[in-house]
Design an enzyme around this catalytic site. Structure first.
Site, short mmCIF file in Angstrom:
data_model
loop_
_atom_site.label_atom_id
_atom_site.label_comp_id
_atom_site.label_asym_id
_atom_site.label_seq_id
_atom_site.Cartn_x
_atom_site.Cartn_y
_atom_site.Cartn_z
N GLY A 192 0.83 -1.23 0.03
CA GLY A 192 0.01 -0.13 -0.16
C GLY A 192 0.86 1.15 -0.10
CG HIS A 193 4.00 4.07 2.14
ND1 HIS A 193 4.92 4.31 1.36
CD2 HIS A 193 3.58 4.98 3.25
CE1 HIS A 193 5.06 5.84 1.75
NE2 HIS A 193 4.44 5.93 2.96
CD GLU A 334 0.09 11.48 6.61
OE1 GLU A 334 0.65 10.48 5.71
OE2 GLU A 334 0.17 11.51 7.76
CD GLU A 350 4.58 13.05 5.61
OE1 GLU A 350 3.50 13.00 5.06
OE2 GLU A 350 5.25 12.21 6.06
CB CYS A 429 7.85 9.02 8.71
SG CYS A 429 6.69 10.45 8.72
CB CYS A 430 9.44 14.22 9.33
SG CYS A 430 7.86 14.01 8.21
#
Lengths: 661, 661
Positions: A192-193, A334, A350, A429-430
């Protein structure tokens, strides 16, 4: 391999051939090496009291049966460790650190012990639901995590030459290969990602195992085909979801409902990738997908895929990107929204998405030398990406707004926009993504093909690499923020028909070039100054670019920027902050840009530059909510600072787009 | 009764003493009588194929055991019938209709048959969960529906003199009285959606039953007290919700979760009402609560309550109201946000909330004669409320934006903003609310106390009523949209010390008054021209107001309106539409307002006025997303039409706040 691709094909000079000496990026790299990596290690080990629990290392220990407990965190928690490891890899090249290397080696050993005999590696499923492996690809991020591991492994191998990490990576990649594909009994699906595609291509770059290229191509080719894989697997699961990390999955029907609610666009599965000509859905997924697509297109000489890449790229940078390089106009999913929909306050933007766009730009550049790609890298590294990290390395933005009004931050549409950088994020994540990206900036400076060295970024460094049969050493001396004078020293091992190409940034109003070799000739193609006819082994190039203060306008279709301008100088996008200009920045406007001052200022030991420009402030003291127009104008010097610098002096308003008279 | 209140106390002259002859409002009243009420009746009976199912009448039949089936619709579906009935009541005064009256009588009989022996009336609980009556006040709207029935019953009784409807209402009110209160065994709580308070006060106005006043006061006094009633009842229910009409309630913990998610502010239960000095949460609830509070404060002479009303009122109109009269800046909770947070595109601005604010204004006016209240009524009736209905009466807005860009309506934050009026809404509160409000406009024109008749709105009508011991007939002849000349003919039955007060609207730049009675004297207090010393029984007043084109500015703290003005002429707020001005309205700006044209135009048989004003259009054909400022200005006549009129000529852009040079 088609002509279209081969004529422009180049390869990056990797970070491990480049030693950064740049003042500005050196500052950030030191920050990450000295502050962020150790901080992150503590986060991963739950050693910080005032930071959200991570449990990421503990999850691996539990999976390796060396600790007891349940999996904790998001389903993609493993990737935090992998991104840390990738950052460590780059840092070891930049600055030796035996202790850190030992720590990384131990983490790699731990990962190896957590890995299953068949190569499978994902701590959530190993710990909690081994029966459900590869059965809920829709949102369970198994392949996403694998992709990050492949990137980390490749980086660590390139930095240290150690093979253990590559062995684990290959075992995992082979496990995926054994489970996914067109053959009977294999899963005809994808994650999915997106991420595993570009990860596999990284692993391919060092292993040259063709099956990894084929597997990446398989994932890309299958995406968006009918029947819809996420519905197929949902049916196969008995119409349930298993991962409860997403609230939406709590009820049995949730994944089905969520797919239909948020749409297949969310994860770019609404149509086959070759038919996608508009960037839609989750922005990070789009740009990671794009990276994988470009890698595969380039390596397999796939023109139709490259065409799709170009369409997606064009759509993003020409219709859906903020002037800072931010992408993703909404927190709902997002995601990207429609063309030209670029609200400055309620965006997502993001940090990871900016990083992904720079990664995609580097790859596009390797299929076509054109400054339109390297300009975007520059935009991201000076603006959209580094705004994500505080100047002290201790706090981070996930969302990077272009307008913030702390006193008026009450609307729920702004809920996701933090008005200050945060210490950490539950979905982390960032911050690690910034670390790994900025330490890998060496990867973005050069590329080569058989006879040409391309200089894409004016970041001070020295480097050594091969070009065709010759060996080259190259030194760039510059400080782009301070002046636009760049000295490049080249040293070829022998004189073949070598060429040098230097990017001419879009912001430069002209250039002056002096080459120590009188015979060398210049021509400009697609934003690059090509030097050929080089007659000396040692040459010095003095390139002077011409920066000016530019009032940039947005396309007339961007309604949020009507009547406003963004001020740029060189690669830097400027912004107004309350601390310099008082509150209600929207009541300021710029008179003209003819007379302005550009002055240095110090932030701790880093010299930056601010701009002072003539303007007005609207004065209207009438406190009634609506009243007759009686606005008075007051002359006002408007002070602008680099966008990436905002929020480093306490809470206050910030605005990139300033009204112009 | 305290001085504070008594010195300003007035009562409305009710609709049934007023015959509207106004051209403009007559148009809307005819539209509602001829189009909307019959259409609505079909909707309530599920007779329209292309409209969302209502089942509202069927629910009553099932509750009365005259039909089989399950309850269908929202938990407040009954109120659709009550609002229809209320509109019918006003319509019967305006235009006799034996058939419609018979139909309404039958509906009342049906409601009576659905009512339980103990007076209980709410079809969802009667049909589906009789065991759960009054056990889930948080979101089940039992008392809300009762409140609407009380309003309808009072109106129907006032219009027809028939008592059956009042008997049902009293039986229901007594049932509530028997179940709620401070006494042991009674529920010490209130409804999640305020409405019953003002409904009880309406019923009190015709029945004079003190217990209804006390009950209304009880609900108001209890609201927001500790312990929090919705947590108490949730505990009492065994920590579950029963109504599944709200998605949030599907899981057992939902109401608890939802309360904490959306906050007690959502339904104004975060603190006792007397301590609430800022309007927060669901906007319609706030203004309905305010109406109940004012009614109770006035009738019970409760100064502290009135002070709270004044604070809430001031906060709304001075810090949280759009220039059109819209309120509610976000669809999240259909709610107010912070002070001065007034985004023009992503607001809620529910038609019902504007209606509620006008209802509150009428009540405030009865506690203090001040044009600040009647100005808001005027603002709402010419702008914020009637924008909710199409000029053909066939479609409706729920959300009333001040900016719309159909081609760029892709951002999820705009999801609730419909770019065209809709035929009907699943949650159908607004369309019937418009009907009942506009037919009851006669209620908003006059009020009186012992010796003075106050004229609040210049809506043409003739009326007859008592003032003190005298009888008065009064005729207003005007057409405010066309000219600002108003002729008022008064006829007193006898000459006591009668006074007349005429509102001086805030938009009027001066006035000229001619009174046929030479002895009469004028003085201006709080926005009203008071005439006293009247010496003749028959007098004619010629009042000429002075309207001008005004460029209105918003308070400097409203960032969304910076650099922009809203154009008004008299009570009308104007807007620019794409059909008149081309697309990208945000690229237009107004040069000055000195020279302008105001011209009539016809929409079918209704004459309206448009304004043409000098301006510029920014021309910039550069298609690159960001580029150097090279904007050219083109002279452009900007055409503006009344805000309420927008969207009546097809899909297109609309903007109220236009940039000014």
């Amino acid at each position: 391999m088609s002509n279209k691709i081969t004529k422009v094909l180049t390869n990056n000079i990797k970070f491990n051939n480049v030693n950064i000496t740049d003042r500005f990026f050196g500052y950030y790299q030191n920050l990450i090496i000295n502050e962020v990596i150790p901080y992150q290690w503590k986060v991963l080990n739950d050693e910080l009291e005032d930071v959200v629990k991570s449990s990421a290392i503990k999850n691996f220990k539990i999976a390796a049966k060396e600790a007891k407990g349940n999996f904790y965190g998001f389903v993609f928690q493993d990737s935090d460790v992998y991104k840390w490891l990738e950052a460590v890899a780059y840092s070891l090249h930049l600055k030796q650190n035996k202790e850190l290397e030992k720590c990384a080696d131990e983490v790699i050993e731990l990962i190896g012990r957590a890995q299953q005999d068949d190569g499978y590696l994902h701590t959530y499923f190993i710990i909690e639901r081994p029966d459900m492996k590869f059965k809920d690809l829709w949102e369970c991020h198994e392949l996403y995590c694998a992709g990050h591991f492949f990137e980390a492994a490749t980086a660590y191998y390139n930095a240290t030459g150690k093979v253990k990490v590559i062995e684990i990576a290959k075992k995992l990649a082979d496990c995926i290969y054994n489970n996914f594909g067109y053959e009977d009994g294999k899963i005809k699906g994808y994650d999915g990602h997106e991420e595993v595609e570009l990860g596999l291509m990284a692993l391919y770059s060092v292993t040259k195992e063709e099956r990894y290229l084929h597997l990446a191509k398989f994932f890309i080719d299958e995406r968006g085909q009918s029947p819809h894989f996420f519905e197929v697997e949902w049916e196969a699961r008995g119409k349930t979801s298993y991962w409860s990390g997403w609230k939406q999955c709590e009820s049995p029907n949730a994944s089905k409902e969520f797919i239909s609610f948020i749409g297949a666009e969310y994860n770019q599965t609404h149509k086959p990738v070759r038919k996608q000509d508009e960037a839609v859905g989750h922005a990070v997924r789009v740009v990671y997908m794009l990276c994988g697509m470009i890698d595969v297109a380039k390596e397999s000489g796939d023109d139709s895929l490259l065409e799709a890449c170009q369409k997606l790229w064009d759509n993003i940078v020409n219709k859906k990107m903020y002037i800072t390089g931010a992408i993703g106009s909404t927190h709902v999913g997002e995601a990207f929204t429609g063309n030209y929909d670029l609200p400055n306050d309620s965006l997502y933007g993001e940090t990871c998405a900016s990083i992904g766009l720079a990664m995609a730009a580097k790859r596009m550049l390797n299929t076509e030398i054109n400054s339109k790609y390297s300009d975007i890298i520059e935009k991201e590294i000076y603006n959209g990406i580094i705004s994500g990290i505080a100047m002290d390395g201790k706090s981070f933005f996930y969302v990077n707004p272009l307008e913030v009004y702390p006193k008026n931050h009450t609307n729920p549409v702004l809920e996701q926009v933090k008005i200050e950088r945060q210490k950490w994020y539950p979905c982390a994540c960032c911050p690690p993504n910034i670390s790994r990206f900025l330490l890998n900036i060496g990867d973005y400076i050069y590329s080569t093909n058989n006879d040409t060295v391309y200089i894409h970024q004016y970041i001070a460094n020295n480097s050594n690499f091969n070009i065709g049969d010759s060996y080259i050493s190259l030194e760039i001396d510059c400080d782009l923020l301070k002046s636009q004078e760049i000295r490049i020293k080249l040293n070829f091992s022998d004189l073949s028909d070598n060429k040098v190409a230097l990017r001419l940034p879009s912001w430069s109003k002209g250039y002056l070039i002096n080459i120590s070799d009188d015979k060398a000739k210049c021509r400009v193609i697609d934003g690059y100054i090509y030097l050929d006819n080089i007659s000396q082994k040692k040459i010095v190039i003095d390139l002077t670019l011409k920066a000016e203060l530019i009032l940039m306008k947005a396309d007339r279709r961007v309604r949020y920027d009507a009547g406003k301008a963004a001020i740029t100088y060189g690669p830097i996008v400027y912004c107004a902050e309350e601390i310099d200009n008082g509150s209600m920045l929207y009541n300021l406007f710029i008179k003209d840009s003819k007379s302005f001052k550009r002055e240095p200022f110090m932030h701790k030991d880093l010299e930056l530059f601010k701009v002072t420009i003539n303007g007005y402030k609207e004065i209207d003291d009438d406190d009634s909510l609506y009243h007759e127009n009686n606005v008075q104008l007051e002359n006002k010097e408007i002070i602008l600072v680099p966008y990436h610098y905002w929020g480093n002096r306490g809470l206050g308003e910030m605005q990139v787009w300033v009204r112009v008279k």
